[in-house]
Design an enzyme around this catalytic site. Structure first.
Site, short mmCIF file in Angstrom:
data_model
loop_
_atom_site.label_atom_id
_atom_site.label_comp_id
_atom_site.label_asym_id
_atom_site.label_seq_id
_atom_site.Cartn_x
_atom_site.Cartn_y
_atom_site.Cartn_z
N LYS B 166 33.10 -11.06 19.10
CA LYS B 166 34.22 -11.01 18.15
C LYS B 166 33.93 -9.82 17.23
O LYS B 166 32.99 -9.86 16.44
CB LYS B 166 34.30 -12.33 17.39
CG LYS B 166 35.00 -12.30 16.05
CD LYS B 166 36.49 -12.14 16.12
CE LYS B 166 37.05 -12.27 14.70
NZ LYS B 166 36.60 -11.15 13.83
N GLY B 225 32.09 -18.19 5.78
CA GLY B 225 32.61 -17.99 7.14
C GLY B 225 31.69 -18.59 8.18
O GLY B 225 32.15 -19.22 9.15
N GLU B 245 23.26 -16.20 10.74
CA GLU B 245 22.47 -15.58 9.68
C GLU B 245 23.45 -15.35 8.54
O GLU B 245 24.40 -14.58 8.67
CB GLU B 245 21.86 -14.28 10.17
CG GLU B 245 20.88 -13.70 9.19
CD GLU B 245 21.07 -12.23 9.03
OE1 GLU B 245 21.48 -11.83 7.91
OE2 GLU B 245 20.84 -11.47 9.98
N CYS B 282 21.72 -7.88 3.99
CA CYS B 282 21.32 -9.29 3.88
C CYS B 282 19.92 -9.39 3.32
O CYS B 282 19.49 -10.46 2.88
CB CYS B 282 21.41 -9.97 5.24
SG CYS B 282 20.59 -9.05 6.54
N GLU B 372 24.20 -15.56 -3.71
CA GLU B 372 24.21 -14.17 -3.26
C GLU B 372 25.44 -13.46 -3.82
O GLU B 372 26.55 -13.97 -3.73
CB GLU B 372 24.25 -14.12 -1.73
CG GLU B 372 24.08 -12.70 -1.19
CD GLU B 372 24.30 -12.61 0.32
OE1 GLU B 372 25.07 -13.43 0.86
OE2 GLU B 372 23.71 -11.72 0.96
#
Lengths: 502, 502
Positions: B166, B225, B245, B282, B372
């Site tokens: 995707k 998500g 992740e 990340c 975050e």
């Protein structure tokens, strides 16, 4: 709060003292003690942790007569099954001590700095560390091997994770006695308090799975019960790994050549395997694909018909077996090769049943006929050609095992092995799925619904991996590294260094 | 159906042709092609599968200028970042080819029959086999390394699993171009049709995760998500592994001794790391625990203040960054060391921010401050003593990395490493978390919410394991065994035989 009362399956009468449910506060307290001792258990040298496992094995062996007697009263599994299962459970604890001594399980990997790599990198070292407190759900059908000191507990303790076991209500007295012996043995061997606890009662299960300090769950039991707990584990705000070993149909394929060469012998093997332990094995052969019109059904009937009634573990399981049989025989086209009417008895006795159906009907009604019916029933699925065989085989849901009976050079063999591999965790040739070896190479797992996670096993050396997670150390000075990763390799571990196994 | 339109982050203007959403029937078709080719891909010799990966690496390198130009127009990540990332992505594909040549990844284990074992056992052999078709969700922030041919795709293909990617809507044109080049390269290298497909559009995501033929999912992206897709994967009638992740805060601890010895140097390192790629990593250091009243805040301010505006990848991410900053500064007790007002500009430009707060306030408001905030902000958490340091550190949720800046013999070091290990997947001493090496020893994972499964990594050689499951062969004749397990070891694999590594 209710009571957990052992029942003698032979008589339906209570045995032993009832054991009260563990209340929510006591469950929380058991988990808290586990969490408190987790760093100490994780920090124990592997050899010391191995000695804890050996001590548990010794405790089982030293009390074997007492424990077997207790187990028999609550399960009626009798001899030689129970002594064999106790020996196997003790050996499994010892095996995980061997795994600790071997040391490869921690997967130590070292990459020294490399300025020419893309991208360049510093010193990087990886190993596996314990996940933290683990909840274990004991099974009904293996009062030793998949219960308080069974494979889940052994592998979690080996990994360095404290364990809280939810006892199975089918053998509460045995569970509590094993827990007491284990607590004593662990304390004597130097384990921190909280390393192993046992809780009782239906409500303790969800409480364990949703406790914030529980980091993983091992479960052996029904698809329904397992799925409900799985949904709790993955539905947490912080999802945790849930390793459920659930239902399994364990397809068996018999080739034309094999029936011709030794149909009677295969029928005898099947009869022994599907009736073992009153059919209460997750590895019971539930579906046997055989050539149509080969006479195999009559050979099986001959062997099975003289069966004596034997007791199931609980009244609920007996009723579920009879209901499952009825659902099977309600499917049009299913015929009883050996019928098994419900018995009017005090205990949990049942009779074995053999059903038969053609491969097309089986595939069309796989939602019913390829479901697990726990108990001594097997379904002969009669195929006419390669296509109908493979279609029926592909209609069987994910299973722990798949078996093939074939002759040397059998033209049908390779294709069947390939189809089996897509759907099962263990492939057996000319043998039976019951009986699970405890070895480095064992895999007791498989695609859903056999388990909730096809990557993992609940038996064999690699079962430890479920309770370990990797950590990498980047440019960490030797004196701050764990011994596993220090330059001098003080533990003498097998390691991969700069890409090469050493 | 909507269109996926690349946007230049520097100008906010569309670039390239819009790419239409992949419709539900086309998504199903891509998965069906993947499922159809899965047996052929699984059956390819490891060396041949390795050559597919090498061919993909070569395709990236051969078109590097074109791809870097395309990537820069859609991401504004510029040079030297994009050439470096392309080189790293190609090297990662080559590394998995090396993993295949090495062969240890299949974990071949052989136990010969042993009549004296408890219980006795026959011949049992174990190896890992491919799971089946994998869905990969590309990330916004690494248009090469975590996108169409990124680590998830490379490791899944190496495992022998066809992949449906995707694409991320942040770089649709690049994704499609890479997909076209990959399709061509795979076909030329002999891969079966269906080995790799790319789909576009928001609705393709849930369609992939719930497609019955998809056997696992790799995902890199936001916690929200990722959690939504995780819930779909584990909520299926047949749950599948979901390797997500997600967000990561990446705590950094600076000891008193380290600030005294080289505060300015550490401040410069921090400024470089948290602003890298406009803070869209990340592994960005989001929380830095520093001694109170050490002057470290002023040192950081000195270095960061001359910052130029830089663009974020999308307008939505820019807005989320500004909203996140506002949420942080709304907490009473948080002060701006370097403030960053929203810019009035055509593109997605933002300015870096440095905030500071005392350790107690941080721990009390960790629900906000330890979340975050994607973008160039870092929070200095000022501690007064060992206890306040460790309390604040424990308030940080599971992270991909944790870093320590300490001096040789630093008395604070060992405790910090121990606390970090409980909560992170990679521990770094005197370095910065940005920059993830691609090695045998890399672990790019960590406890929730860093990932959905703490046992696995999305970078490094062991990432392949996510897409493999074990199968054991019991008493299977040599001619029916896969080459990996045959007596003669025709592939020359490292194997464990009768308990010993060979």
């Amino acid at each position: 709060m209710s009571l957990n009362q052992g029942v003698d399956p032979r008589t339906g009468q209570p045995v032993g003292d009832p054991i009260p449910d563990t209340g929510p506060e006591q469950v929380r307290s058991a988990v808290r003690r586990a969490a408190d001792c987790a760093p100490r258990l994780a920090g124990m040298p592997y050899a010391d942790r191995g000695r804890l496992l050996n001590a548990l094995a010794t405790a089982l062996r030293q009390h074997d007569d007492e424990l077997i007697e207790l187990a028999d009263r609550e399960t009626a599994l009798g001899r030689p099954r129970l002594p064999g299962e106790l020996a196997r459970t003790a050996a499994q604890l010892d095996m995980f001590a061997d795994v600790l001594r071997d040391g490869a399980f921690c997967e130590a990997v070292i990459d020294r700095p490399d300025a020419n790599a893309v991208p360049p990198h510093g010193d990087l070292r990886r190993m596996l560390v314990p996940l933290g407190p683990v909840a274990v759900f004991a099974a009904s059908n293996f009062p030793f091997a998949f219960s308080v000191l069974g494979g889940d507990t052994a592998s979690a303790l080996a990994a360095g994770c404290p364990v809280v076991v939810k006892a199975h209500p089918g053998h509460p007295g045995l569970s509590q006695r094993v827990a007491d012996l284990a607590t004593e043995a662990l304390a004597e061997a130097g384990a921190p308090d909280g390393t192993l606890s046992v809780v009782h009662g239906y409500e303790a299960g969800p409480a364990l799975v949703t406790d914030p300090s529980i980091r993983a769950v091992g479960f052996t039991g029904s698809t329904g019960g397992g799925r409900a707990l799985y949904d709790l584990a993955v539905g947490r705000d912080d999802p945790i790994p849930f390793y459920g070993e659930l239902g399994s149909v364990n397809p068996v394929v018999v080739t034309e050549a094999a029936v011709e060469a030794r149909g009677r012998e295969i029928a005898e093997g099947l009869a022994g395997s599907f009736r073992l332990g009153t059919g209460q094995f997750c590895t019971k052969p539930g579906v046997v694909l055989v050539p149509a019109d080969s006479g195999f059904d009559a050979q099986v009937a001959d062997v099975v018909r003289p069966s004596e009634p034997t007791p199931m573990l609980t009244a609920r399981m007996r009723d579920a077996y009879q209901a499952g049989l009825a659902a099977f025989t309600d499917v049009p086209g299913v015929r009883a090769v050996v019928a098994a009417e419900p018995l009017d008895a005090d205990g949990h006795d049942v009779l074995p049943a053999v059903l038969a159906v053609d491969a097309e009907t089986f595939a069309a009604h796989a939602d019913v006929l390829a479901g697990e019916c726990f108990g001594p029933v097997t379904v002969l699925v009669e195929y006419r050609d390669r296509d109908s065989l493979h279609r029926a085989l592909r209609a069987v849901p994910g299973s722990l095992t798949g078996s093939l009976h074939a002759e040397p050079g059998d033209p049908a063999a390779a294709d069947v092995v390939a189809t089996l591999r897509d759907g099962v965790g263990r492939i057996i040739v000319n043998g039976w799925p019951t009986g699970v070896a405890v070895t480095w190479s064992q895999h007791h797992g498989g695609p859903w619904p056999a388990t909730t996670d096809p990557l993992h096993t609940s038996v064999g050396a690699t079962a430890i991996r479920r309770f370990l997670r990797p950590v990498s150390y980047q440019d960490v000075p030797d004196e701050l590294l764990p011994a596993e990763l220090q330059d001098a390799n003080p533990l003498g571990l097998p390691r991969r260094v700069d890409g090469a196994l050493t």
